[in-house]
Scaffold this active site. Structure first.
Site, short mmCIF file in Angstrom:
data_model
loop_
_atom_site.label_atom_id
_atom_site.label_comp_id
_atom_site.label_asym_id
_atom_site.label_seq_id
_atom_site.Cartn_x
_atom_site.Cartn_y
_atom_site.Cartn_z
N ASP A 1 -7.36 7.87 -7.74
CA ASP A 1 -6.72 8.88 -8.41
C ASP A 1 -6.78 9.33 -9.50
OD1 ASP A 1 -4.81 11.56 -8.83
OD2 ASP A 1 -3.17 10.98 -7.44
C1 BGC Z 1 -3.26 13.88 -8.97
C2 BGC Z 1 -4.48 14.26 -8.13
C3 BGC Z 1 -5.38 15.24 -8.29
C4 BGC Z 1 -5.97 14.42 -9.98
C5 BGC Z 1 -7.32 15.31 -10.46
C6 BGC Z 1 -3.53 13.61 -10.35
O1 BGC Z 1 -2.74 13.87 -10.75
O2 BGC Z 1 -2.40 13.20 -8.25
O3 BGC Z 1 -3.41 14.89 -6.78
O4 BGC Z 1 -6.30 15.65 -7.55
O5 BGC Z 1 -5.28 14.36 -10.49
O6 BGC Z 1 -6.35 16.40 -11.30
#
Ligand code: BGC
Length: 753
Positions: free
Chosen positions: A228
């Site tokens: 993530d």
């Molecule tokens: C989120 C993800 C997301 C990623 C990119 C993170 O803060 O948990 O779900 O895909 O950011 O934006």
């Protein structure tokens, strides 16, 4: 010319491929012919930021269609619908140069307070898994990769980057991993995103058991594991655990740490090579300026400026959204709206809809329908009053009075209420609607001949304090950019409501199973309710809810008949039933199949959803539905044996209109699994006696040398057995007078093998 295997490149180049090239793309490896691939959110639309990059929405993204978010799709109970969202998002991804979409999210709604519940499908793993897999199939059929997220046990936003979800393995396997398992094994997504949180103390991104043993060895996942965003603390530990790509990037310090670890012999270079190959394989999904010849011509749009796509997709977003709406209550057949009735449309949300949540999934919608405009386009005299404002600064009483005046003049008042500010990064603190909205609903209901409430919320809200005052309640969740038209379609009856709750609506937050432990303390959140999540808890303890999981009304009526269950093997069965549309309108009906058992060594929920399907029926039409129940429909996860087990015994298939209302059931017996837990010195002495081979041998050993009188006395005292049954064999030996040794037991054990 044949390109070199990327894994044969210098170590530094390989390490650099394992962190992003920028915020949204991988690094290209030109010398190996590996292009950069763009990964971006998702999943209910494309959030493609071109200028500037962040994941907090500071920089606007390219316009794209905002389809119904997962909270709505979950309520559709319709795999085909989920697949159609995936297909459409895939088409726009290609048009916007995106190779990999960061979704779907299939985390379980453990608590109704989780701030990201709007991005997840359900409190049930089967529903989440089937819809998630369908979305992935639809998306990937367009040549775009999916990233199932957030793996795993990411069920809250509070302290999300550090908190340890402390969960026993049975609960993990049956509830929190099951949807991921289905998506991975059935739909083969290109990528899996590791969650931010820890699981039993180990960060998900460094969790070898999760990322390698379970995901790759058990489930056969061959794609890339992606972090993530900003979710990697120890890069070397993460790589060793199976995390291939760190996003975003570049990250020279982490790349150097990988190189150093290999040179110092701490990290096997073969692991680096394996990750490099997996990241390079993602590059096959890179979208080039030219349309991909593998994509059918009609789908291969190259630009969102191609006007046909947004227009068509807006219509599609409306059609799909309508099938996600749940009619919770409809007294006196208030809905659909009778022809020509005078309407008072009330509430700020009618003119300024809440149709998606905030955070990384925020879509810059190509256009937005408002419910007010869509209702004005119907054939009714309509007056509108805002009734309240979520922005503050207005005279609340004056707004309410104006709304009450409008309601007095109308035959039906339709009040649009809801929440704002639902976003990734924080959890809610309570389930209540804002007090001024509740006051408005009550004031309107007191004067209007009929009152309909339409809810726009990313998760469950309490209906208490006003539920009984109103005639009809429509759960509109977050429906995407065409929410206005979709709601008007259901209110008017142009579409028969067919959504069902994918999460229970409790009477009180305090009744919810995770109430005492959510969101944890001192860095830990204990999943003390175990597998008893959502309806599994409410049904097992007999706790009343306002509306149960699976509930959803319709403008027509359906009947279930002729239920039969064929046992097809020791641990599988096929369910057959006939459903008939007994009403006067065409409609869609969800068949919900639950399984109940009390057999086996573990406490089972009162019932669990094990199959479902949605069928479309004309008035009077009947259809026979056949649903296979595989072994897993009956199994529990046996922690001690480390395997899925079907206990021999009685099982009941129950057809429900919800988890709380069973309309037909049938009980049958399954042979199940032989109890394969091997005996050991640590097994209880009761298990030794119960064992078909060891039992008689132990009995004989204990009685060797006993006089006839002693034998008779032992038989007479057989109920003493209850007292000693739970003593581990190795400890039992040390009670005075027990005439067997460890060697004797070891010999008996040999005889059982
Ligand atoms: C989120 C993800 C997301 C990623 C990119 C993170 O803060 O948990 O779900 O895909 O950011 O934006």
């Amino acid at each position: 010319m044949q390109q070199p295997d990327p894994a044969t490149l210098p170590l530094e180049r390989k390490a650099s491929l394992l962190s992003g090239g920028d915020f949204w793309s991988t690094q290209p490896l030109d010398e190996a012919g590996v292009p950069a691939v763009v990964l971006t959110d998702g999943p209910h639309g494309i959030r493609r930021q071109k200028a500037g990059a962040d994941h907090l929405g500071f920089h606007a993204s390219e316009p794209a269609t905002c389809f119904p978010p997962a909270v709505a799709v979950g309520s559709s109970w319709d795999a085909e619908l989920a697949a159609r969202v995936g297909e459409a998002v895939g088409r726009e991804a290609r048009a916007l140069g995106v190779g990999v979409v960061l979704g779907p999210g299939v985390n379980i709604k453990r608590s109704p307070l989780c701030g990201r519940n709007f991005e997840y499908y359900s409190e049930d793993p089967l529903l989440s898994g089937v819809l998630g897999a369908a979305f992935v199939r639809g998306l990937q059929a367009q040549g775009v990769g999916a990233t199932v997220k957030h793996f795993a046990a990411n069920n809250q936003e509070t302290d999300r980057m550090r908190v340890s979800a402390d969960v026993d393995e049975r609960t993990l396997r049956e509830i929190y991993l099951a949807a991921f398992e289905r998506v991975v094994t059935e739909a083969r997504p290109a990528a899996v995103m590791a969650a931010y949180n820890r699981i039993n103390g180990v960060p998900a991104s460094e969790n070898k058991w999760l990322l390698t043993e379970v995901l790759r060895s058990e489930w056969g996942f061959e794609g890339a594991v992606v972090s993530d965003w900003g979710g990697v603390g120890d890069r070397v530990a993460a790589l060793a655990a199976g995390l291939d790509l760190q996003m975003p990037g570049p990250d020279a310090a982490h790349d150097a740490a990988i190189v150093r670890a290999v040179r110092e012999g701490v990290l096997d270079e073969a692991l680096v090579d394996a990750s490099v190959r997996r990241v390079a394989a993602l590059a096959d999904l890179a979208v080039t300026a030219d349309p991909d010849p593998a994509v059918p011509a009609e789908l291969a749009v190259t630009s969102m400026a191609d006007a046909a796509v947004p227009a068509e997709h807006h219509e599609l977003a409306r059609e799909l959204a309508a099938d996600c709406i749940v009619l919770l209550k409809n007294d006196k057949s208030t809905l659909p709206l009778a022809e020509g009735v005078r309407l008072a449309v009330i509430g700020e949300f009618a003119a300024d809809p809440h149709f998606q949540g905030g955070g990384s999934s925020l879509i810059n919608a190509t256009r937005v329908d408002t419910p007010l405009e869509a209702i004005q386009a119907l054939d009714h005299p309509v007056t509108y009053a805002a009734g309240f404002t979520t922005g503050g600064g207005a005279d609340a009483e004056a707004l309410r009075e104006e709304a009450v005046r409008a309601a007095c003049e109308a035959e039906v008042a339709v009040v649009f209420v809801g929440l704002r500010g639902e976003t990734e990064g924080s959890d809610r603190e309570h389930l209540d609607l804002p007090a001024d909205q509740v006051e408005l609903v009550r004031a309107v209901a007191a004067v209007a001949p009929r009152t309909v409430v339409v809810l726009s919320t990313g998760g469950v809200v309490s209906l208490e304090g006003w539920h009984d005052d109103v005639d009809a309640i429509v759960a509109g969740w977050l429906l995407g950019q065409a929410s206005g038209g979709a709601l008007a379609d259901v209110l008017s009856g142009a579409v028969n409501p067919s959504g069902h709750l994918a999460e229970s609506i409790p009477l009180r937050l305090e009744d919810s199973p995770s109430y005492l432990t959510f969101p944890g303390e001192a860095g830990h959140v204990r999943y003390g309710e175990g597998v008893m999540v959502g309806y599994r808890h409410y049904e097992t303890v007999g706790r009343a809810v306002r509306y149960p999981f699976g509930h959803g009304l319709s403008y027509t009526t359906f009947e279930t008949a002729e239920l039969s269950v064929d046992v097809t093997s020791d641990d599988t069965a096929t369910v057959r039933l006939r459903v008939t549309n007994t009403g006067e309108r065409a409609g869609k009906h969800v068949v919900q199949v639950y399984v109940a058992t009390t057999d086996g060594r573990v406490r089972r929920p009162a019932r669990e959803l094990r199959a479902f399907t949605k069928v479309t029926l004309r008035p009077g039409e009947s259809r026979t539905v056949e649903l296979p129940l595989g072994r897993r429909a009956f199994a529990y996860y046996d922690i001690e044996g480390g395997r899925w087990t079907v206990a021999p015994g009685a099982y009941t298939v129950q057809i429900g209109e919800s988890a709380a209302r069973i309309v037909a059931e049938q009980t049958f017996t399954l042979t199940g699994d032989a109890d394969a837990t091997p005996l050991s010195l640590d097994s209880a002495i009761g298990d030794w006696f119960a064992h078909p081979v060891a039992g008689p041998l132990l009995q004989e050993a204990l009685m060797a040398g006993a006089t006839e009188e002693q034998r008779l006395q032992a038989e007479a005292n057989s109920d003493l057995m209850d007292m000693v049954a739970s003593i581990p064999a190795r400890q039992y030996l040390h009670f005075p007078g027990v005439p067997v040794s460890t060697d004797d037991l070891t010999e008996i054990l040999e005889a059982t093998r």
